[in-house]
Design an enzyme around this catalytic site. Structure first.
Site, PDB file in Angstrom:
ATOM      1  N   LYS A  78       9.470 -54.412  22.717  1.00 14.21           N
ATOM      2  CA  LYS A  78       9.994 -54.381  24.095  1.00 14.21           C
ATOM      3  C   LYS A  78       9.999 -55.789  24.692  1.00 14.21           C
ATOM      4  CE  LYS A  78      10.878 -49.979  24.527  1.00 14.21           C
ATOM      5  NZ  LYS A  78      12.249 -49.497  24.653  1.00 14.21           N
TER       6      LYS A  78
ATOM      7  N   TYR B 277       4.980 -51.957  18.863  1.00 12.91           N
ATOM      8  CA  TYR B 277       5.916 -51.322  19.799  1.00 12.91           C
ATOM      9  C   TYR B 277       6.092 -52.200  21.042  1.00 12.91           C
ATOM     10  CZ  TYR B 277       7.240 -48.454  23.774  1.00 12.91           C
ATOM     11  OH  TYR B 277       7.832 -48.007  24.932  1.00 12.91           O
TER      12      TYR B 277
ATOM     13  N   SER C   1       9.003 -51.225  29.190  1.00 15.55           N
ATOM     14  CA  SER C   1       7.781 -50.440  29.310  1.00 15.55           C
ATOM     15  C   SER C   1       6.665 -51.284  29.911  1.00 15.55           C
ATOM     16  CB  SER C   1       7.359 -49.985  27.905  1.00 15.55           C
ATOM     17  OG  SER C   1       6.039 -49.504  27.910  1.00 15.55           O
TER      18      SER C   1
HETATM   19  N1  UFG Z   1      -5.081 -39.233  26.324  1.00 17.19           N
HETATM   20  C1  UFG Z   1      -6.037 -38.289  25.988  1.00 17.19           C
HETATM   21  N2  UFG Z   1      -5.726 -37.338  25.059  1.00 17.19           N
HETATM   22  C2  UFG Z   1      -4.499 -37.261  24.464  1.00 17.19           C
HETATM   23  C3  UFG Z   1      -3.521 -38.221  24.802  1.00 17.19           C
HETATM   24  C4  UFG Z   1      -3.847 -39.193  25.735  1.00 17.19           C
HETATM   25  O1  UFG Z   1      -7.157 -38.328  26.510  1.00 17.19           O
HETATM   26  O2  UFG Z   1      -4.282 -36.377  23.607  1.00 17.19           O
HETATM   27  C5  UFG Z   1      -5.379 -40.236  27.355  1.00 17.19           C
HETATM   28  C6  UFG Z   1      -5.256 -41.671  26.876  1.00 17.19           C
HETATM   29  O3  UFG Z   1      -6.468 -42.122  26.315  1.00 17.19           O
HETATM   30  C7  UFG Z   1      -4.870 -42.400  28.176  1.00 17.19           C
HETATM   31  C8  UFG Z   1      -4.062 -41.366  28.940  1.00 17.19           C
HETATM   32  O4  UFG Z   1      -4.418 -40.106  28.374  1.00 17.19           O
HETATM   33  O5  UFG Z   1      -6.029 -42.691  28.917  1.00 17.19           O
HETATM   34  C9  UFG Z   1      -2.566 -41.547  28.805  1.00 17.19           C
HETATM   35  O6  UFG Z   1      -2.224 -41.615  27.432  1.00 17.19           O
HETATM   36  P1  UFG Z   1      -0.711 -41.470  26.922  1.00 17.19           P
HETATM   37  O7  UFG Z   1      -0.743 -41.504  25.430  1.00 17.19           O
HETATM   38  O8  UFG Z   1      -0.071 -40.322  27.585  1.00 17.19           O
HETATM   39  O9  UFG Z   1      -0.017 -42.763  27.519  1.00 17.19           O
HETATM   40  P2  UFG Z   1      -0.364 -44.298  27.257  1.00 17.19           P
HETATM   41  O10 UFG Z   1      -0.678 -44.860  28.605  1.00 17.19           O
HETATM   42  O11 UFG Z   1      -1.313 -44.524  26.186  1.00 17.19           O
HETATM   43  O12 UFG Z   1       1.048 -44.751  26.673  1.00 17.19           O
HETATM   44  C10 UFG Z   1       2.144 -44.966  27.504  1.00 17.19           C
HETATM   45  C11 UFG Z   1       3.441 -44.766  26.734  1.00 17.19           C
HETATM   46  C12 UFG Z   1       3.575 -45.775  25.645  1.00 17.19           C
HETATM   47  C13 UFG Z   1       3.340 -47.141  26.191  1.00 17.19           C
HETATM   48  C14 UFG Z   1       2.024 -47.198  26.883  1.00 17.19           C
HETATM   49  C15 UFG Z   1       1.699 -48.523  27.460  1.00 17.19           C
HETATM   50  O13 UFG Z   1       3.502 -43.482  26.188  1.00 17.19           O
HETATM   51  O14 UFG Z   1       4.879 -45.702  25.104  1.00 17.19           O
HETATM   52  O15 UFG Z   1       2.046 -46.253  27.954  1.00 17.19           O
HETATM   53  O16 UFG Z   1       2.409 -48.761  28.617  1.00 17.19           O
HETATM   54  F1  UFG Z   1       3.295 -48.059  25.179  1.00 17.19           F
END
Ligand code: UFG
Length: 316
Positions: free
Chosen positions: A131, A127, A103
């Protein structure tokens, strides 16, 4: 379809057999399935005794950042032990080609938002540590025995669904991630999206990520399997598009694809989130001859097809 015969082993802790049935329907090929936990070494030994494998793609793992903070032992136990048992059983059966789902989270906080494989890993939650630790274990394994060929694929943000609308993301409970949440708001399962912060130093104040269509991601695994590296090589590749989209850009693209409104409310930043990061995918482009072909609009169109045809996921 790439012509492989596929055997699946899964403990179904976050899934069901229904997507496997649908894969059979889509491909016209049977999918052999073993309902086992990879940490159960005798059970996995039995799978390897019955089947004849050329290689293994190791997707099994828990992936919710928040859960990993509250349940670190469960995350280390599941993610690390499953990998160690898998590698031990593979070695006994002389199956030594492995593609591992890593990841972008292994990068953590870096000086530049454009992540490249040469950066030192610096994860910031349990998490991410699982990885990074697994990557270290796999690199050490290759060093110890040069007949292994191991590839770690560092996924950026996978979204979308199969273009048929038959297989897609079906999270348990409230989705942790942006894309499934947006899909559930569009289909009317949730009243509104919570946007975690609009005061980041980004194009519109919301977080920016490198979203990648799941079909492009799947093709990255085939490219990795078919790439013929030096024996004993351990390699890491970013699987991303090379550019980022903000939360609002994703919401707008999904509105266009679905023709539905996506009400939202802005809330404070989510703890642990970074403002912006995206992949430098040039290593995978060059060495795996792989690059993303699908756009954010494609992912939204396919995601909407899946969610509108299956409003309650696989239980629909
Ligand atoms: N976000 C929102 N509202 C939500 C969910 C997310 O505004 O309900 C925003 C987050 O703040 C972020 C973006 O949308 O700016 C993406 O968030 P995600 O949760 O979809 O994805 P992340 O980048 O946080 O997480 C992903 C993977 C994880 C991994 C992480 C780091 O899902 O498994 O990337 O690489 F750890």
């Amino acid at each position: 379809m790439s012509g492989y015969s596929v055997v699946v082993a899964d403990n179904l802790c976050n899934s069901s057999v229904e997507p496997l049935r649908r894969i059979e329907k889509l491909t016209g090929q049977p999918v052999t399935f073993y309902n086992i936990d990879l940490r159960d070494e005798p059970a996995l030994e039995n799978v390897f005794a019955q089947e004849n494998f050329d290689g293994v793609i190791h997707f099994a793992g828990l992936k919710a950042v928040g859960d990993s903070v509250t349940n670190p032992l469960g995350y280390y136990d599941n993610n690390l032990l499953s990998t160690i048992v898998l590698c031990r059983v593979m070695a006994r059966h002389n199956v030594k080609q492995l593609v591992f789902s890593s990841s972008a989270t292994v990068y953590g906080i870096q000086a530049s938002p454009k992540y490249v494989e040469t950066m030192a890993m610096a994860p910031v939650n349990p998490y991410g540590h699982t990885k990074a630790m697994i990557e270290q274990i796999l690199a050490d394994l290759c060093m110890s025995d040069p007949t292994w060929r191991i590839t770690a694929l560092r996924y950026f943000n996978p979204i979308g669904a199969h273009p048929s609308g038959l297989i897609g993301e079906d999270p348990n409970g409230i989705p942790n991630n942006l894309f499934p949440f947006v899909m559930q708001v569009a289909v009317g399962k949730r009243p509104e999206l919570i946007v975690f912060g609009n005061d980041y130093d980004t194009v519109d104040g919301t977080g920016v990520r490198d979203y990648i269509h799941v079909v492009d991601l799947a093709l990255g695994h085939i490219a990795a399997l078919e790439h013929d590296p030096e024996p004993g090589s351990y390699a890491t590749y970013n699987l991303g598009s090379g550019s980022g989209s903000s939360v609002f850009e994703v919401v707008d693209a999904f509105k266009t694809a679905s023709g539905r409104d996506i009400p939202y409310k802005v809330a404070p930043r989510r703890s642990g989130d970074l403002a912006i990061y995206y992949a430098d995918p040039s290593k995978a482009n060059r060495l795996l001859n792989w690059k993303t072909a699908k756009t954010l609009a494609d992912a939204c169109a396919d995601g909407w097809k899946w969610q509108s045809q299956n409003p309650n996921g696989y239980a629909s």
